[in-house]
Design a protein around this motif. Structure first.
Motif, PDB file in Angstrom:
ATOM      1  N   LEU A 154      77.002  -9.525  38.362  1.00  0.00           N
ATOM      2  CA  LEU A 154      77.773  -8.795  37.354  1.00  0.00           C
ATOM      3  C   LEU A 154      77.405  -7.318  37.406  1.00  0.00           C
ATOM      4  O   LEU A 154      76.305  -6.967  37.801  1.00  0.00           O
ATOM      5  CB  LEU A 154      77.465  -9.331  35.950  1.00  0.00           C
ATOM      6  CG  LEU A 154      77.718 -10.817  35.729  1.00  0.00           C
ATOM      7  CD1 LEU A 154      77.173 -11.257  34.386  1.00  0.00           C
ATOM      8  CD2 LEU A 154      79.202 -11.109  35.817  1.00  0.00           C
ATOM      9  N   ALA A 155      78.337  -6.475  37.017  1.00  0.00           N
ATOM     10  CA  ALA A 155      78.057  -5.045  37.004  1.00  0.00           C
ATOM     11  C   ALA A 155      77.096  -4.725  35.856  1.00  0.00           C
ATOM     12  O   ALA A 155      77.175  -5.336  34.798  1.00  0.00           O
ATOM     13  CB  ALA A 155      79.350  -4.262  36.829  1.00  0.00           C
ATOM     14  N   THR A 156      76.186  -3.798  36.102  1.00  0.00           N
ATOM     15  CA  THR A 156      75.327  -3.319  35.025  1.00  0.00           C
ATOM     16  C   THR A 156      76.055  -2.190  34.319  1.00  0.00           C
ATOM     17  O   THR A 156      76.443  -1.219  34.962  1.00  0.00           O
ATOM     18  CB  THR A 156      73.990  -2.810  35.586  1.00  0.00           C
ATOM     19  OG1 THR A 156      73.304  -3.904  36.175  1.00  0.00           O
ATOM     20  CG2 THR A 156      73.135  -2.206  34.488  1.00  0.00           C
ATOM     21  N   PRO A 157      76.269  -2.320  33.016  1.00  0.00           N
ATOM     22  CA  PRO A 157      76.918  -1.215  32.307  1.00  0.00           C
ATOM     23  C   PRO A 157      75.957  -0.033  32.204  1.00  0.00           C
ATOM     24  O   PRO A 157      74.764  -0.179  32.454  1.00  0.00           O
ATOM     25  CB  PRO A 157      77.227  -1.803  30.939  1.00  0.00           C
ATOM     26  CG  PRO A 157      76.322  -2.964  30.779  1.00  0.00           C
ATOM     27  CD  PRO A 157      75.947  -3.442  32.145  1.00  0.00           C
ATOM     28  N   ARG A 158      76.476   1.145  31.838  1.00  0.00           N
ATOM     29  CA  ARG A 158      75.569   2.255  31.566  1.00  0.00           C
ATOM     30  C   ARG A 158      74.914   2.011  30.216  1.00  0.00           C
ATOM     31  O   ARG A 158      75.466   1.305  29.370  1.00  0.00           O
ATOM     32  CB  ARG A 158      76.340   3.573  31.592  1.00  0.00           C
ATOM     33  CG  ARG A 158      76.506   4.080  33.032  1.00  0.00           C
ATOM     34  CD  ARG A 158      77.570   5.122  33.154  1.00  0.00           C
ATOM     35  NE  ARG A 158      78.830   4.553  32.726  1.00  0.00           N
ATOM     36  CZ  ARG A 158      79.697   5.191  31.970  1.00  0.00           C
ATOM     37  NH1 ARG A 158      79.445   6.403  31.553  1.00  0.00           N
ATOM     38  NH2 ARG A 158      80.821   4.608  31.622  1.00  0.00           N
ATOM     39  N   HIS A 159      73.736   2.574  30.048  1.00  0.00           N
ATOM     40  CA  HIS A 159      72.990   2.317  28.815  1.00  0.00           C
ATOM     41  C   HIS A 159      72.715   3.597  28.048  1.00  0.00           C
ATOM     42  O   HIS A 159      72.511   4.650  28.644  1.00  0.00           O
ATOM     43  CB  HIS A 159      71.655   1.626  29.130  1.00  0.00           C
ATOM     44  CG  HIS A 159      71.814   0.185  29.476  1.00  0.00           C
ATOM     45  ND1 HIS A 159      71.861  -0.260  30.775  1.00  0.00           N
ATOM     46  CD2 HIS A 159      71.972  -0.915  28.701  1.00  0.00           C
ATOM     47  CE1 HIS A 159      72.037  -1.571  30.780  1.00  0.00           C
ATOM     48  NE2 HIS A 159      72.104  -1.986  29.544  1.00  0.00           N
ATOM     49  N   LEU A 160      72.724   3.460  26.747  1.00  0.00           N
ATOM     50  CA  LEU A 160      72.337   4.566  25.874  1.00  0.00           C
ATOM     51  C   LEU A 160      71.594   3.946  24.695  1.00  0.00           C
ATOM     52  O   LEU A 160      72.186   3.234  23.890  1.00  0.00           O
ATOM     53  CB  LEU A 160      73.595   5.310  25.401  1.00  0.00           C
ATOM     54  CG  LEU A 160      73.390   6.450  24.400  1.00  0.00           C
ATOM     55  CD1 LEU A 160      72.511   7.535  24.995  1.00  0.00           C
ATOM     56  CD2 LEU A 160      74.731   7.043  23.997  1.00  0.00           C
ATOM     57  N   HIS A 161      70.299   4.162  24.678  1.00  0.00           N
ATOM     58  CA  HIS A 161      69.501   3.592  23.590  1.00  0.00           C
ATOM     59  C   HIS A 161      69.261   4.665  22.532  1.00  0.00           C
ATOM     60  O   HIS A 161      68.574   5.650  22.789  1.00  0.00           O
ATOM     61  CB  HIS A 161      68.202   3.007  24.126  1.00  0.00           C
ATOM     62  CG  HIS A 161      68.425   1.705  24.838  1.00  0.00           C
ATOM     63  ND1 HIS A 161      68.666   1.631  26.185  1.00  0.00           N
ATOM     64  CD2 HIS A 161      68.496   0.435  24.373  1.00  0.00           C
ATOM     65  CE1 HIS A 161      68.858   0.358  26.528  1.00  0.00           C
ATOM     66  NE2 HIS A 161      68.765  -0.383  25.441  1.00  0.00           N
ATOM     67  N   VAL A 162      69.855   4.450  21.381  1.00  0.00           N
ATOM     68  CA  VAL A 162      69.812   5.435  20.315  1.00  0.00           C
ATOM     69  C   VAL A 162      68.464   5.328  19.595  1.00  0.00           C
ATOM     70  O   VAL A 162      68.055   4.236  19.207  1.00  0.00           O
ATOM     71  CB  VAL A 162      70.961   5.175  19.321  1.00  0.00           C
ATOM     72  CG1 VAL A 162      70.954   6.207  18.223  1.00  0.00           C
ATOM     73  CG2 VAL A 162      72.291   5.159  20.051  1.00  0.00           C
TER      74      VAL A 162
END
Lengths: 312, 357
Positions: free
Chosen positions: A224-232
């Motif tokens: 599966l594709a890894t989505p981009r991440h943004l950890h707030v």
């Protein structure tokens, strides 16, 4: 063309607090500012902590905030079969194995102290049983299913925290995919559901930064594709203490009960994201102002007093 | 008055036991696919799981194996039928969907669709999930690509003229280079987005892992289209083999026949390529195998090739799985390793012909 489809993934284990509100607002702004849809998925798999009345509470809180989502919302538990099937597919490929160890046995096998993650699983059952059947027959227990975690660091990039390399094997060892009751672990469920919903960008609380490596590993193994991440970054109270779900006085329900308008909270969160607060601003009014570069990577202090300074 | 048959060998050959042997190989291949895997399951367990009378784990695993086996069989059959049709249209035993660039065209357009979907190749293999846009967009796009290449090769190399083996093959080489170049260009553009690049790379190796019923259905749909066309072009392709003039005199519309046959070939190449990635050489080698045992008449040949192709690809996969290489040896790579030497052998066998060019 970049897939920036975002998601709001609250778990109904209590009422939402200011920290959740900030994360969901950022997720919403991030997706919408890229012209992408946002889906709402309620992650209700943890049967011990989630309850139907909390689902209603969460929906009420999100609506009060003025958040919008695309398409109908859904419960994670609706997709349980597809999630379990993925675990079984990994078993069939020799990338997962049945495990009959109890929590206590895992803890005993590990003499070193461990953090709130629980002990690292030493791999006791790896290679022990060829199938669920043999594991069941040999131990008399219902087996769980664990992933064969390769040694070495798993790399991923967070848009706020930069490149990360985490050695999952050293950190937690072969982590579970299905519990002995057949319930999928959070890691597996979230990976399968993000793929199912076509999520291109995951925006969530900074407390989940470390476990992201496990999900990246699963995505690679499942193709599966890894989505981009943004950890707030997490929201802390005036004393610098992290808001947990239990922290009283800062849930959205309480703010509402005290007559604080949602627009004030939205304005306060917008200000913490580097945007100029507006009068009577709904979340959608900030979409055009949102800039990822304005986001700070350090914890944000918030309390209800501060919120009431902002315009309604 | 019955027109004299221009070439005698079009009469079906006495095939003897061959069809039964191939059918047996196909069934055995399917059974072995169900049996082989990391989780040991005996036949009884598989059977009851497929009937839905087992625990969820066994049921999932048995279904996975079934869909996988059906996807492989359908892919092998699709490519072989496409090979028969393409070799018939170009009257060239060295033509094949791969050599003429049909697969490359399908791959190029599939990659373009994958990039447009933001690397959603992965949506292609969701087990038991809803039908996703990627599932239809990628094969549809691949079909357009495959069809475009077929039309170009046909227009430049064939239309209205006597087919020339070197010209069609050189055109195929040119189309392959063009498509591969354009695909690399697209991949270079997508390179900054590592995840999209990775999904393209994985897809381009070809894979039979984690197939669902939708995959099998797609592949079999393409195969059904190709096989449905065969009765309408089979006899005409036989006649064309005796020469375009003779065939015309017998009332064959070679334009319509070629177009229909290429459309069918493109459809089956596109669906199998979109689902499993580029699998080379099956479309080239299997028609030869089928011709050697079933004769040259196109109607029986196409159905025989479907049978052989399915059995052939199943046994390739069974062999890699039995050897424990299934993770390391994607089907596209295996077939390239296997097909290269076979192609050399074929070339060597028809050396006199090649020299005559």
């Amino acid at each position: 063309m970049v897939n920036a489809t975002g998601r709001l993934a609250p778990s109904p284990s209590g009422r939402l607090h200011i920290g959740h509100a900030r994360t969901f607002l950022v997720a919403y702004w991030r997706a919408r500012s890229q012209g992408a849809p946002v889906v709402l998925r309620i992650e209700d798999l943890d049967a011990g902590r989630c309850s139907p009345e909390h689902v209603d509470g969460v929906l009420e809180d999100l609506q009060w905030l003025g958040l919008e989502w695309d398409g109908p919302w859904r419960l994670q538990s609706d997709g349980l079969q597809a999630i379990r099937a993925r675990a079984h597919a990994l078993l069939e490929r020799g990338l997962a194995y049945p495990c009959v160890c109890t929590r206590k046995e895992v803890a005993l096998a590990q003499s070193a102290p461990h953090g709130d993650e629980g002990p690292r699983y030493p791999g006791t059952c790896r290679g022990r049983y060829a199938s669920m059947e043999t594991a069941r027959a040999a131990s008399g227990r219902e087996p769980a299913l664990r992933l064969v975690v390769p040694p070495g660091p798993i790399e991923f990039v967070d848009q706020l925290h930069g490149a990360r390399a985490i050695d999952v094997q050293a950190q937690v060892g072969d982590f579970p995919l299905l519990t002995r009751a057949g319930e999928p672990s959070y890691q597996l469920a979230v990976v399968v559901d993000d793929a199912r919903d076509g999520i291109g960008e995951v925006v969530r609380g900074g407390d989940l930064l470390e476990v992201t490596a496990r999900q990246v590993l699963l995505q690679q193994l499942l193709g599966l594709a890894t989505p981009r991440h943004l950890h707030v970054p997490l929201v802390v109270d005036a004393q610098g203490v992290r808001l947990a779900k239990r922290s009283a006085g800062l849930t959205l329900a309480e703010l509402r009960a005290r007559g604080i308008a949602a627009e004030r909270l939205v304005a306060a969160v917008a200000a913490s994201c580097g945007m100029a607060p507006r009068r009577a601003g709904a979340p959608r009014d900030y979409v055009d102002l949102f800039r990822l570069e304005q986001l700070s990577s350090t914890p944000q202090a918030f309390d209800s007093e501060a919120v009431s300074f902002y315009p309604a | 008055m019955t027109p004299p048959a221009p070439h005698e060998p079009t009469r079906p050959r006495r095939t003897g036991a061959w069809p039964w042997l191939f059918a047996l190989a196909l069934v055995a291949g399917l059974v072995l696919e169900l049996r082989l895997g990391e989780v040991p399951l005996d036949y009884g367990a598989i059977w009851s799981a497929l009937l839905g009378e087992s625990d969820p784990t066994t049921t999932t695993i048995a279904r996975l194996r079934l869909w996988r086996a059906l996807t492989i069989a359908g892919t092998g059959a699709s490519l072989a039928v496409a090979g028969v049709l393409v070799q018939g249209v170009f009257q060239n035993p060295l033509a094949g969907p791969g050599l003429l660039g049909l697969s490359a065209g399908a791959a190029l357009f599939a990659v373009a669709a994958l990039i447009a979907l933001g690397g959603a190749a992965t949506k292609l293999d969701l087990l038991g999930a809803d039908l996703q846009t990627g599932l239809l967009v990628v094969p549809a796009s691949a079909f357009v690509g495959s069809m475009l290449v077929a039309l170009v090769v046909w227009k430049l190399g064939l239309a209205g003229r006597r087919p020339s083996i070197p010209t069609t093959l050189l055109l195929g080489i040119a189309m392959n280079i063009l498509c591969a170049g354009a695909q690399q260009f697209l991949q270079a553009l997508a390179l900054p987005d590592w995840e999209v690049s990775r999904s393209i790379l994985v897809w381009s190796f070809g894979s039979f892992e984690d197939r669902s019923g939708v995959h099998a259905l797609l592949v079999w749909l393409g195969l059904a289209v190709a096989l449905a066309v065969v009765p309408f072009v089979g006899r005409e392709l036989d006649l064309l083999r005796g020469g375009v003039q003779d065939a015309r005199a017998l009332g064959v519309d070679e334009l319509a026949v070629s177009r229909l046959a290429l459309l069918a070939a493109a459809a089956s190449v596109a669906t199998s390529t979109a689902v499993c990635g580029q699998i080379p050489f099956v479309g080239l080698i299997v028609p030869h195998l089928a011709r050697a045992t079933f004769g040259r008449a196109h109607r029986p040949l196409a159905f025989a090739a479907a049978l052989c192709g399915a059995a052939f690809l199943l046994w390739c996969d069974v062999a890699t799985r039995a050897a424990g290489w299934s993770g390391a040896l994607p089907p596209g790579v295996l077939l390239a390793l296997l097909g290269g030497p076979l192609f050399l052998y074929l070339l060597n066998r028809s050396r006199r012909e090649v020299v005559a060019w």
